[in-house]
Structure formats: structure tokens, C-alpha cells
Scaffold this active site. Structure first.
Site, PDB file in Angstrom:
ATOM      1  N   GLY A   1     -24.290   3.477   3.693  1.00 27.09           N
ATOM      2  CA  GLY A   1     -23.387   3.989   2.659  1.00 27.09           C
ATOM      3  C   GLY A   1     -23.797   3.476   1.300  1.00 27.09           C
ATOM      4  O   GLY A   1     -23.578   2.306   0.980  1.00 27.09           O
ATOM      5  N   VAL A   2     -24.405   4.340   0.487  1.00 30.37           N
ATOM      6  CA  VAL A   2     -24.871   3.911  -0.834  1.00 30.37           C
ATOM      7  C   VAL A   2     -24.199   4.754  -1.918  1.00 30.37           C
ATOM      8  O   VAL A   2     -24.848   5.279  -2.827  1.00 30.37           O
ATOM      9  CB  VAL A   2     -26.409   3.957  -0.960  1.00 30.37           C
ATOM     10  CG1 VAL A   2     -27.032   2.811  -0.198  1.00 30.37           C
ATOM     11  CG2 VAL A   2     -26.971   5.299  -0.477  1.00 30.37           C
ATOM     12  N   GLY A   3     -22.887   4.888  -1.798  1.00 34.76           N
ATOM     13  CA  GLY A   3     -22.096   5.505  -2.849  1.00 34.76           C
ATOM     14  C   GLY A   3     -21.906   4.511  -3.972  1.00 34.76           C
ATOM     15  O   GLY A   3     -22.820   3.747  -4.304  1.00 34.76           O
ATOM     16  N   LYS A   4     -20.718   4.443  -4.523  1.00 34.92           N
ATOM     17  CA  LYS A   4     -20.486   3.593  -5.690  1.00 34.92           C
ATOM     18  C   LYS A   4     -20.822   2.135  -5.426  1.00 34.92           C
ATOM     19  O   LYS A   4     -21.633   1.523  -6.115  1.00 34.92           O
ATOM     20  CB  LYS A   4     -19.033   3.722  -6.135  1.00 34.92           C
ATOM     21  CG  LYS A   4     -18.691   5.046  -6.782  1.00 34.92           C
ATOM     22  CD  LYS A   4     -17.253   5.061  -7.253  1.00 34.92           C
ATOM     23  CE  LYS A   4     -16.903   6.353  -7.950  1.00 34.92           C
ATOM     24  NZ  LYS A   4     -15.495   6.358  -8.421  1.00 34.92           N
ATOM     25  N   VAL A   5     -20.200   1.530  -4.397  1.00 37.75           N
ATOM     26  CA  VAL A   5     -20.414   0.106  -4.139  1.00 37.75           C
ATOM     27  C   VAL A   5     -21.825  -0.149  -3.616  1.00 37.75           C
ATOM     28  O   VAL A   5     -22.532  -1.043  -4.086  1.00 37.75           O
ATOM     29  CB  VAL A   5     -19.363  -0.432  -3.149  1.00 37.75           C
ATOM     30  CG1 VAL A   5     -19.656  -1.896  -2.808  1.00 37.75           C
ATOM     31  CG2 VAL A   5     -17.959  -0.315  -3.737  1.00 37.75           C
ATOM     32  N   GLY A   6     -22.255   0.641  -2.630  1.00 37.28           N
ATOM     33  CA  GLY A   6     -23.575   0.448  -2.047  1.00 37.28           C
ATOM     34  C   GLY A   6     -24.684   0.567  -3.062  1.00 37.28           C
ATOM     35  O   GLY A   6     -25.679  -0.163  -3.012  1.00 37.28           O
TER      36      GLY A   6
ATOM     37  N   LYS B   1       0.849  -1.183   0.000  1.00 36.85           N
ATOM     38  CA  LYS B   1       0.000   0.000   0.000  1.00 36.85           C
ATOM     39  C   LYS B   1       0.884   1.231   0.000  1.00 36.85           C
ATOM     40  O   LYS B   1       1.998   1.207   0.518  1.00 36.85           O
ATOM     41  CB  LYS B   1      -0.887   0.018   1.247  1.00 36.85           C
ATOM     42  CG  LYS B   1      -2.164   0.821   1.086  1.00 36.85           C
ATOM     43  CD  LYS B   1      -3.227   0.026   0.344  1.00 36.85           C
ATOM     44  CE  LYS B   1      -4.568   0.741   0.359  1.00 36.85           C
ATOM     45  NZ  LYS B   1      -5.648  -0.096  -0.185  1.00 36.85           N
TER      46      LYS B   1
END
Length: 368
Positions: free
Chosen positions: A192-197, A92
Site C-alpha cells: 500500500g503506497v498511497g498517502k502514508v506509504g 469514533k
């Protein structure tokens, strides 16, 4: 996994060289005065192959905190890549600073030169604060860059397969707990309903689940409810996990910040399963036992959210979506095997996943 974020510099070094939770192979401190770049690249374990992990761009409070975060994240990637069946170790990188203030083409190019100087021991990708467009710039100086745009030979947004993998983890959890790999009729709460959600909602509705959502961004919630008015909305995450106003959950899916499972949330959680996309969901060691003591099945986060890293790894071989989706579908079988190992060994699933990952890394090291 021991969290050393916020530890004094001497404690970070002790973790690196002496702690059983450390054992990192290499840490590179990078500085380019002309562009203002200050970065840390950490390689944890390359027994399985070149280290693969994203680049985080974040305004750390101190350089010691940045080093500590790089160490923790690199170690986590070793386990994630091992459990995903990838021929990659864990690494990382973190870039120190506010990306809204100091990110520039010159800085990203300088960073790319540092990654290139490792000669392929580290393959980078997107993370918090970095995006597909940034990786396109980094790739101009470094061929060991993934997460690029399709126009530049990459796969683009990895959230589609991340959500698909989490959905497979949920199906495996349902199979283990209720004897049927379907979410039909189950109430699933997503924080959390951004991109993945957002993509996860689609999978769940298609499978017949009842979906409840919450997000700190009102526009993200509206983006879901405008399209799917049947989706319920909780006032906030606390209300979601308590079932306040929305009913008790069958499955809780943390898909936002880490540390979602902690001393405050676990005692009031109504769900029987936790399976979500967020990284580092367990706030501290021992939380996994608290979940088990309450009879809550935990699908380890780094196992079920591995669809994204499966996608970026595939870029190195010429991206093929169908091939990646087939690999991500195996998250179902991997999750089932973890639950079986946990039951056989009498340990929580998180500990079982760690054991399986460590065994794969040790076997690879023995063959080297």
C-alpha cells in the site's frame, strides 16, 4: 480487542453494557431525515480528556454493523490516544451510506450539529470516506472539528506525520532486534503506497533501506517507480510477504487494509519485523502469539501510526508542525518501552501496549 462487527444487534448491546471489551460511556444515534443523515457516535473512554477520533463514511450492510464498527473503532482510539501521550479519550463516528451517492453539504452540516450537541465531549476528524474538505464543512456547525484545511485554521493532510511515526517505529524495532536504529541495508516491503506509504518510501530510501512495494492501484506504484526506479515491485501482497521474486524481507509494512496479519499470511511471512501504518492489522485475537511463536517482532499498529492523531490533536491548540513532529518522534521511545515491557512480562508486544494504555487510563480515572 474483541471484534463485534457483523454481530446481531442484541450481541452489540451486550458488548456495550456487559463485556469487558466494551465499557463504552456513550453511544449516540443521529438521524436527519431532510439530508438523509444516519450516523453513530461512540465515546469509549474520556478519562484522559475529550474523546478524539475520525468520522468514517461507509455503506454498511446493516445498522447493527455500523454500531459495531463505531464501538470497535472508538475503543481502539482510546488505546491509540493513551499510548500517544495525548490528553484525549477515544471516540469514533460512522455515517451510514455510500459517500459517492449521498454525501452532501446539507448532510455534513447536519452531522456537525450533532457533534456540536455533545458540547466538546467528542472531537471529530477525517477517516475512511471523509476528507479535509468535508471537515471544513462540518466545522461551520461545530468548533470541535479537526483535520481541516490550512486555509480554515487546520493542519491539512496528516499522512506526512503518520509516515514519520511509522518510520520511528521501524527504527525502534531495528534497535531492539539488531542493536542499531537504522534501516540501512535492510529490505523493507510496503503493501500500500498511497498517502502514508508514499511518504514512508522516502524516509526509508533516505535511511539507506532497500524498498519493495505493491499496491492494487497501478498508478500508485508508477508514482513511486517513476521517481525512484531503484524501488522493486512485487506482483501482489502475497508475493511480497513470501519474498517471491523480490527476496525475503527484513521488515513488512502493511499500509493498506486491516486484517493483514491472519492465519494465511503469518505462516508464510519472511520478515522478522512487522511495522506498518494500517489500522487493526491483527485479524483476530491470538495472531499476536502466532507472530511471537515464529520469532517475528510486531510493532503494535495503533502505537506506530499515531502521528496523524498527534497532528489533528494539535490543531486544537493552534497547529505547529515542528511541535507535532517532536511529539511524533517520541514514538521511537514509546515503541522501545513496549518491547521492554513485553520481554519483562513474557507477553507479546500487542498485549504489553494494551497494558500500558489501560494503566494510563485507569490512573487518569483514579485522579478524576
Amino acid at each position: 480487542m474483541t471484534d463485534v462487527t457483523g454481530a446481531p444487534a442484541e450481541d452489540v448491546l451486550h458488548t456495550l453494557f456487559h463485556s469487558e471489551q466494551g465499557g463504552h460511556e456513550q453511544v449516540v444515534l443521529c438521524q436527519d431525515r431532510a439530508s438523509g443523515l444516519k450516523a453513530v457516535i461512540a465515546l469509549h473512554n474520556t478519562a484522559l480528556g475529550p474523546a478524539l477520533g475520525g468520522t468514517r463514511f461507509y455503506p454498511y450492510a446493516s445498522e447493527a454493523e455500523a454500531v459495531a464498527d463505531a464501538l470497535n473503532l472508538a475503543r481502539g482510539m482510546s488505546y491509540k490516544n493513551a499510548m500517544a501521550g495525548l490528553d484525549h479519550g477515544g471516540g469514533k463516528a460512522v455515517i451510514i451510506g455510500d459517500p459517492d451517492l449521498i454525501k452532501s453539504e446539507e448532510l455534513l452540516l447536519a452531522y456537525g450539529r450533532f457533534v456540536a450537541s455533545l458540547g466538546g465531549r467528542y472531537v471529530t476528524a477525517c477517516d475512511v470516506g471523509t476528507y479535509v474538505a468535508d471537515m471544513d464543512v462540518v466545522a461551520r456547525e461545530c468548533r470541535w472539528t479537526t483535520g481541516r484545511s490550512p486555509e480554515n485554521g487546520g493542519a491539512g493532510d496528516s499522512s506526512v506525520l503518520t509516515a514519520f511515526g511509522v518510520f520511528q517505529g521501524m527504527r525502534a524495532s531495528a534497535q531492539h532486534l539488531w542493536g542499531d536504529p537504522t534501516l540501512r541495508g535492510r529490505r523493507v516491503g510496503i503493501a500500500g503506497v498511497g498517502k502514508v506509504g508514499r511518504h514512508l518510501v522516502e524516509h526509508l530510501l533516505e535511511d539507506g533501506a532497500e524498498v519493495v512495494i505493491t499496491d492494487v492501484r497501478a498508478e500508485s506504484v508508477r508514482g513511486i517507480t517513476d521517481r525512484h526506479p531503484e524501488v522493486s515491485v512485487a506482483a501482489d501482497t502475497d508475493a511480497l510477504i513470501r519474498g517471491a521474486g523480490v527476496g525475503d524481507l527484513d521488515i513488512y509494512a502493511p499500509c493498506a487494509l486491516g486484517g493483514a496479519l491472519n492465519d494465511d499470511s503469518v505462516p508464510v511471512l519472511t520478515a522478522k519485523v512487522v511495522c506498518g501504518a494500517a489500522n487493526n492489522q491483527l485479524a483476530h485475537p491470538g495472531v499476536e502469539k502466532d507472530l511471537a511463536d515464529r520469532g517475528i517482532l510486531y510493532a503494535p499498529d495503533y502505537v506506530v501510526n499515531a502521528g496523524g492523531v498527534i497532528q489533528v490533536a494539535d490543531e486544537l491548540h493552534g497547529f505547529d508542525f515542528d511541535r507535532c513532529k517532536a511529539k511524533a518522534a517520541k514514538i521511537f521511545d514509546t515503541t522501545i518501552s513496549i518491547f521492554a515491557r513485553a520481554k519483562a512480562d513474557g507477553i507479546p508486544p500487542a498485549a504489553a501496549a494494551d497494558r500500558i494504555a489501560e494503566q494510563r487510563m485507569a490512573e487518569a480515572r483514579g485522579r478524576a
